[in-house]
Enzyme design. Structure first.
Site, PDB file in Angstrom:
ATOM      1  N   CYS A   2     -51.687  46.355 -74.249  1.00  0.00           N
ATOM      2  CA  CYS A   2     -51.765  45.033 -73.648  1.00  0.00           C
ATOM      3  C   CYS A   2     -52.778  45.083 -72.507  1.00  0.00           C
ATOM      4  O   CYS A   2     -52.813  46.029 -71.722  1.00  0.00           O
ATOM      5  CB  CYS A   2     -50.448  44.518 -73.101  1.00  0.00           C
ATOM      6  N   ARG A  27     -56.992  47.518 -75.985  1.00  0.00           N
ATOM      7  CA  ARG A  27     -55.630  47.857 -75.568  1.00  0.00           C
ATOM      8  C   ARG A  27     -54.565  47.180 -76.412  1.00  0.00           C
ATOM      9  O   ARG A  27     -53.373  47.464 -76.273  1.00  0.00           O
ATOM     10  CB  ARG A  27     -55.414  47.456 -74.109  1.00  0.00           C
ATOM     11  N   TRP A  74     -50.243  43.923 -77.531  1.00  0.00           N
ATOM     12  CA  TRP A  74     -49.848  44.893 -78.539  1.00  0.00           C
ATOM     13  C   TRP A  74     -48.334  44.784 -78.600  1.00  0.00           C
ATOM     14  O   TRP A  74     -47.632  45.145 -77.646  1.00  0.00           O
ATOM     15  CB  TRP A  74     -50.283  46.299 -78.124  1.00  0.00           C
ATOM     16  N   ASN A  98     -47.684  43.891 -69.082  1.00  0.00           N
ATOM     17  CA  ASN A  98     -47.985  45.067 -69.891  1.00  0.00           C
ATOM     18  C   ASN A  98     -46.932  46.108 -69.556  1.00  0.00           C
ATOM     19  O   ASN A  98     -46.765  46.450 -68.389  1.00  0.00           O
ATOM     20  CB  ASN A  98     -49.393  45.582 -69.544  1.00  0.00           C
ATOM     21  N   GLY A  99     -46.213  46.588 -70.566  1.00  0.00           N
ATOM     22  CA  GLY A  99     -45.184  47.594 -70.319  1.00  0.00           C
ATOM     23  C   GLY A  99     -43.932  47.254 -71.103  1.00  0.00           C
ATOM     24  O   GLY A  99     -43.980  46.464 -72.046  1.00  0.00           O
ATOM     25  N   GLU A 476     -56.494  66.686 -87.242  1.00  0.00           N
ATOM     26  CA  GLU A 476     -57.270  65.582 -86.672  1.00  0.00           C
ATOM     27  C   GLU A 476     -57.931  64.760 -87.795  1.00  0.00           C
ATOM     28  O   GLU A 476     -57.967  63.529 -87.738  1.00  0.00           O
ATOM     29  CB  GLU A 476     -58.313  66.150 -85.691  1.00  0.00           C
ATOM     30  N   LYS A 480     -57.232  60.829 -88.386  1.00  0.00           N
ATOM     31  CA  LYS A 480     -58.339  59.859 -88.374  1.00  0.00           C
ATOM     32  C   LYS A 480     -58.345  59.055 -89.664  1.00  0.00           C
ATOM     33  O   LYS A 480     -58.498  57.851 -89.649  1.00  0.00           O
ATOM     34  CB  LYS A 480     -59.653  60.647 -88.219  1.00  0.00           C
ATOM     35  N   GLU A 483     -55.476  56.542 -89.784  1.00  0.00           N
ATOM     36  CA  GLU A 483     -55.670  55.451 -88.809  1.00  0.00           C
ATOM     37  C   GLU A 483     -56.667  54.408 -89.300  1.00  0.00           C
ATOM     38  O   GLU A 483     -56.475  53.221 -89.097  1.00  0.00           O
ATOM     39  CB  GLU A 483     -56.286  56.021 -87.513  1.00  0.00           C
ATOM     40  N   HIS A 499     -45.642  77.222 -99.269  1.00  0.00           N
ATOM     41  CA  HIS A 499     -44.265  77.090 -98.764  1.00  0.00           C
ATOM     42  C   HIS A 499     -43.733  75.678 -98.966  1.00  0.00           C
ATOM     43  O   HIS A 499     -42.814  75.253 -98.280  1.00  0.00           O
ATOM     44  CB  HIS A 499     -44.203  77.498 -97.291  1.00  0.00           C
ATOM     45  N   LYS A 606     -55.532  51.471 -77.970  1.00  0.00           N
ATOM     46  CA  LYS A 606     -56.182  52.676 -77.455  1.00  0.00           C
ATOM     47  C   LYS A 606     -55.398  53.350 -76.341  1.00  0.00           C
ATOM     48  O   LYS A 606     -55.332  54.564 -76.274  1.00  0.00           O
ATOM     49  CB  LYS A 606     -57.580  52.339 -76.966  1.00  0.00           C
TER      50      LYS A 606
HETATM   51  C1  F6R Z   1     -56.308  58.852 -82.323  1.00  0.00           C
HETATM   52  C2  F6R Z   1     -56.091  58.468 -80.953  1.00  0.00           C
HETATM   53  C3  F6R Z   1     -54.748  58.699 -80.366  1.00  0.00           C
HETATM   54  C4  F6R Z   1     -54.886  59.200 -78.922  1.00  0.00           C
HETATM   55  C5  F6R Z   1     -53.496  59.297 -78.267  1.00  0.00           C
HETATM   56  C6  F6R Z   1     -53.569  59.878 -76.873  1.00  0.00           C
HETATM   57  O1  F6R Z   1     -57.575  58.510 -82.766  1.00  0.00           O
HETATM   58  O2  F6R Z   1     -56.964  57.961 -80.304  1.00  0.00           O
HETATM   59  O3  F6R Z   1     -53.986  59.575 -81.123  1.00  0.00           O
HETATM   60  O4  F6R Z   1     -55.515  60.436 -78.939  1.00  0.00           O
HETATM   61  O5  F6R Z   1     -52.916  58.031 -78.207  1.00  0.00           O
HETATM   62  O6  F6R Z   1     -54.397  59.110 -76.055  1.00  0.00           O
HETATM   63  P1  F6R Z   1     -54.995  59.691 -74.706  1.00  0.00           P
HETATM   64  O7  F6R Z   1     -55.916  60.774 -75.062  1.00  0.00           O
HETATM   65  O8  F6R Z   1     -55.682  58.515 -74.082  1.00  0.00           O
HETATM   66  O9  F6R Z   1     -53.834  60.175 -73.898  1.00  0.00           O
END
Ligand code: F6R
Length: 611
Positions: A2, A27, A74, A98-99, A476, A480, A483, A499, A606
């Site tokens: 948010c 956000r 969000w 926000n929260g 990772e 990715k 996502e 396993h 984000k």
């Molecule tokens: C994946 C991604 C998230 C962040 C996670 C932690 O592409 O961006 O998994 O890595 O939410 O965010 P930070 O690094 O901002 O604490």
């Protein structure tokens, strides 16, 4: 999660609030809204969907005012429909939040006996808590101070009161809020980016702070309702150019920026002709550290996993890596001379911040963050910046490789201090690191991933495999891909294949194997044989030597540029940096081909400032 913008100006603020929200859309982007006071009347517009839908609403039904608040959501409580979009309001209060209000259901039960709720959000209780206080003849300031004392949870709130048309109120507890003042206006925002073009100096609210903003002036109160002063500091984003440039998406721009940001990152640690790495946090006494925990979420957690290999191998420090949301509730044991590192791009991730707060009394803490002045940067005993520049694409790309570079230099600094790194080894590592930006550029421009992405569009499921530092890179890659393309993707340490996960393999599943020709190659080759025997559809990432071996081992199975992707033969130290690049591009191109919104994938945000 948010985004909040608030403004008081001499002129109309609506377009400026929309502009600020645009910078905060990363956000949260499932609904948006804006409220103003104009000619003594409180008015609002809200819309489901992205900000462009709100702009459309404001175009057809214009809103005016020299004071206003805006929000991009969000969803936490209640689906992304207009009724749940902020601002929430009654006839004389409008507020954005926000929260998460943790005690909202108890509060709501009581408030429902007196008020009719219009939304399913936790936020709406705040409106009626304030209304209750106003009914006791309190002024807006006192009413807000009294109302927030009843809240449990995290919140950044901005409030308009119809009876105070010249004053904007804001409160921070756990969720970030910054403000800025110029001669022409007073501004409020969730982060430095939101206010970047408007103010060069920012004031970061502390937890418990309440701000009373008028045109060109602010008064701050702490949680005991006493007036306090907070410093104004330079806005770290004021000079950043936040645009897509020639790229179609921020994500692609940020992937391609990696050679530049890594090169700039190296300048912070490698002076010209230097024979030593200049660690970003050289004042940490690594000799005194007996054990280390590295804590983070998501992509940052995978950077922590890579770092574990480096700290253990080069510095001989035992390392635990932990997911912040687990660590904070798990009663972790802190041993003597324990250090805890916290990695976060945003520096605002709530679980990571809470884990840091928990550790501060027991261990030396280091924040490894990308955003200067973020909550984690300010809360940790020590801080190191990863220098990736603003990352706007919701999926993390360049922030990850910059985290790796920072962690590697810290591990090597630790190795040097603990006398496990000879001058010769260090010299050779420096040589390798100097070549990194050029290699990254080479891998990016020669990539074949658009064609590879075509081959997985119909896959029901994708599996990534890797060993050693390639295991977190496989994780990772899977994160990715899911996502951005929404294709179910998982990753395993290659040794785990037999396993259990091997049961998944058939001719439909797509399997990506990270197998540079290193100490583990023979083992990975064994996995490749097993997958081939089960008709698995594989793509292998390796170097020339690895490719030669595979083509001899399984003649006719592997085709260069198709299911055999060549990466440069490099010092294994650099493998994680290089092997993650094609995986980032794979997810980007798969998302593009599937028509997803790669910069703002569904359901994500984000900066995860709620649990
Ligand atoms: C994946 C991604 C998230 C962040 C996670 C932690 O592409 O961006 O998994 O890595 O939410 O965010 P930070 O690094 O901002 O604490």
């Amino acid at each position: 999660m948010c985004g909040i913008v608030g403004l008081i100006a001499r002129d109309d603020v609506v377009n400026k609030i929309l502009e600020g929200l645009e910078r905060l859309e990363y956000r949260g982007y499932d609904s948006a809204g804006i409220a103003t006071i104009h000619e003594g009347k409180l008015d609002r517009r809200r819309s489901e969907g992205k900000l462009r839908a709100l702009k459309e609403v404001c175009f057809h039904a214009p809103l005016q005012g020299t004071i206003g608040i805006g929000h991009t959501r969000w969803a936490t409580h209640g689906p992304a429909i207009e009724a749940n979009a902020h601002p929430h309001a009654n006839h004389r209060i409008a507020l954005v939040h926000n929260g998460i209000i943790e005690n909202f259901s108890i509060l709501k039960k009581d408030l429902e006996t007196r008020y009719t709720f219009e939304s399913q959000t936790d936020t709406e209780v705040i409106v009626y808590l304030i209304e209750d206080e106003l009914a006791k003849d309190q002024n807006p300031l006192k009413a807000l101070q009294a109302a927030v004392k009843k809240l449990k949870g995290t919140y950044a709130i901005a409030v308009l009161f119809k009876e105070s048309p010249d004053t904007l109120y804001a409160v921070r507890q756990g969720s970030p809020l910054v403000l800025g003042i110029s001669e022409k206006a007073s501004y409020l925002g969730s982060d430095a980016i939101s206010l970047a073009p408007w103010v060069k100096q920012l004031c970061y609210l502390e937890d418990g702070d309440l701000a009373e903003l008028t045109l060109g002036h602010v008064t701050l109160y702490n949680r005991e309702d006493q007036k306090v002063q907070r410093p104004f500091v330079a806005n770290p984003m004021a000079t950043e150019n936040i645009s897509k440039g020639p790229y179609r998406h921020y994500m692609l721009k940020e992937i391609f920026e990696q050679s530049t940001v890594l090169s700039q990152g190296l300048q912070h640690i490698l002076e010209k002709e230097a024979h030593h790495l200049h660690a970003p946090q050289g004042d940490i006494d690594f000799k005194a550290i007996e054990s280390l925990s590295i804590i983070a979420c998501g992509t940052s957690y995978y950077a922590a996993m890579v770092a574990k290999y480096w700290f253990e191998k080069y510095a001989h420090i035992p390392v635990d890596v932990d997911i912040a949301s687990e660590f904070r509730y798990r009663h972790p044991v802190f041993t003597k001379n324990h250090a805890c590192f916290f990695i976060s791009q945003s520096g605002e991730t709530l679980d990571t911040l809470a884990a840091l707060e928990l550790s501060k009394k027991h261990a030396l803490t280091l924040g490894i963050v990308n955003v200067p002045q973020s909550s984690i940067a300010r809360a940790a005993h020590h801080v190191v910046f990863t220098h990736a520049g603003p990352e706007i694409g919701v999926a993390s790309t360049k922030a990850f490789t910059c985290q790796l570079l920072t962690l590697l230099t810290l591990a090597l600094e630790a190795a040097r201090q603990r006398k496990y790194l000879s001058a010769r080894e260090e010299e050779s590592m420096i040589q390798s690191l100097r070549s990194l930006p050029g290699l990254v550029h080479q891998v990016l421009i020669n990539n074949k991933m658009e064609a590879v992405a075509q081959t997985i569009l119909k896959a029901p499921h994708v599996i990534f495999l890797g060993r050693g530092t390639q295991y977190p890179i496989a994780l990772e890659g899977a994160l990715k891909l899911k996502e951005i393309s929404y294709i179910p993707s998982q990753a395993y340490a290659s040794g785990e294949l037999k396993h259990g996960p091997i049961a998944l393999i058939d001719e439909h599943v797509a399997i990506f194997i990270l197998a540079p020709f290193d100490a583990w190659f023979e083992k990975s080759a064994g996995n490749i044989q097993e997958i081939h025997a089960r008709k698995g559809h594989m793509t292998v990432f390796t170097d020339e030597e690895g490719a030669e071996h595979l083509q001899t081992m399984l003649p006719g199975v592997f085709h260069l540029g198709k299911n055999l992707i060549l990466l440069p033969k490099v010092d294994p130290l650099l493998h994680p940096f290089l092997y993650v690049l094609p995986l980032q591009l794979l997810s980007y191109y798969t998302g593009m081909l599937k028509g997803t919104d790669v910069d703002q994938p569904r359901n994500l945000a984000k900066s995860v400032t709620v649990e």
